[in-house]
Write a protein that holds these residues in place. Structure first.
Motif, PDB file in Angstrom:
ATOM      1  N   UNK A  64       0.798  -1.202  -0.147  1.00 51.56           N
ATOM      2  CA  UNK A  64      -0.192  -0.104  -0.017  1.00 51.56           C
ATOM      3  C   UNK A  64       1.017   1.163  -0.142  1.00 51.56           C
ATOM      4  N   UNK A  65       0.473   2.253  -0.826  1.00 51.01           N
ATOM      5  CA  UNK A  65       1.186   3.490  -0.935  1.00 51.01           C
ATOM      6  C   UNK A  65       0.128   4.665  -0.515  1.00 51.01           C
ATOM      7  N   UNK A  66       0.674   5.523   0.387  1.00 50.60           N
ATOM      8  CA  UNK A  66      -0.234   6.507   0.993  1.00 50.60           C
ATOM      9  C   UNK A  66       0.655   7.685   0.803  1.00 50.60           C
ATOM     10  N   UNK A  67      -0.032   8.973   0.758  1.00 48.19           N
ATOM     11  CA  UNK A  67       0.618  10.282   0.992  1.00 48.19           C
ATOM     12  C   UNK A  67      -0.027  10.972   2.158  1.00 48.19           C
ATOM     13  N   UNK A  68       0.931  11.564   2.770  1.00 46.39           N
ATOM     14  CA  UNK A  68       0.778  12.428   4.194  1.00 46.39           C
ATOM     15  C   UNK A  68       0.031  13.520   3.704  1.00 46.39           C
ATOM     16  N   UNK A  69      -1.102  13.768   4.251  1.00 49.04           N
ATOM     17  CA  UNK A  69      -1.883  15.005   3.989  1.00 49.04           C
ATOM     18  C   UNK A  69      -2.405  15.577   5.427  1.00 49.04           C
ATOM     19  N   UNK A  70      -1.629  16.718   5.790  1.00 48.43           N
ATOM     20  CA  UNK A  70      -1.949  17.599   6.975  1.00 48.43           C
ATOM     21  C   UNK A  70      -1.623  16.639   8.396  1.00 48.43           C
TER      22      UNK A  70
END
Length: 250
Positions: A64-70
């Motif tokens: 799984x790939x995620x992006x940090x948002x706030x």
């Protein structure tokens, strides 16, 4: 007896735990390692995630790939799911820009998230999570920094007037003063002068975050300077460069 609706709620909660990037793991007891990747806007960039199991012979079940948002990791950007699959893979892209990003699972020992044309807005912290059949879950953070190349070069004469194509005519013995401004982009760019392909001045300075300047001064012009090609080059990375040339008239 537990109400049917309550059972559904519990199952949904357990499913969220299964795909959460903060799933309990020995590795989460300390800070996750961070790999830094620098890219150039408009070009390709790749974010690596090691998928080598710690248990010999083990297999990957889920990436799984995620992006940090706030400061938060929400819905996965991309997933490679082999749970319940006998042959092949199941790819799930959770973003509308599916044609701009893909996941390469053939580049062992990494599962690489590829940005085909990376954008400034792609900058940020990404997290990869790898689940194995036997090995502990692995987490990896990747900090992506996107540099935006400069987009314009302009010339000004000693009076501050914009010039292009040709500058002059000058008399033999005159002094040439010409300024090169490299505009746009992030971070700031270099501004380097060349004369007939030879580097003659690297003394550029930053005027603003999006403007770099180099003022060239050539004393004692000669007839041999007639038709000389003066080129100013600007760049803030090692992959792209912007040039503008002007010819000297004596």
């Amino acid at each position: 007896m537990v109400p049917f609706v309550r059972v559904i709620d519990i199952l949904l909660f357990m499913q969220c735990l299964l795909i959460s990037p903060y799933k309990s793991s020995p590795q989460m007891a300390h800070e996750v390692d961070v790999t830094e990747v620098t890219a150039v806007a408009g070009l390709m960039s790749s974010l690596p995630c090691n998928t080598t199991p710690t248990v010999p012979g083990d297999k990957v079940l889920l990436v799984l790939w995620y992006k940090d948002k706030y400061g938060k990791y929400g819905k996965p950007l991309y997933s490679f799911d082999l749970r319940g699959e006998k042959d092949g893979v199941s790819l799930i892209w959770a973003n509308e820009e599916e044609d701009r990003v893909n996941l390469n699972i053939q580049s062992e020992p990494n599962a690489v998230l590829n940005f085909l044309t990376v954008q400034d807005s792609d900058s940020g912290m990404y997290r990869c999570r790898v689940d194995f059949k036997k090995s502990p879950t692995r987490f990896k953070n990747v900090q992506l920094t996107v540099k935006v190349p400069p987009n314009e070069v302009e010339f000004m004469d000693e009076k501050g007037m914009r010039v292009q194509g040709e500058i002059g005519p000058y008399m033999v013995g005159d002094t040439l003063v010409i300024t090169c401004d490299v505009l746009g982009g992030w971070p700031e760019s270099s501004a380097v002068w060349y004369k007939n392909g030879e580097n003659i001045d690297t003394s550029w300075q930053v005027i603003t975050q999006t403007k770099s300047r180099n003022t060239l001064k050539l004393d004692g012009l000669t007839r041999g300077d007639q038709g000389s090609k003066l080129t100013c080059s600007g760049s803030n990375n090692n992959q792209t460069i912007i040039n503008l040339s002007i010819y000297l008239s004596i």
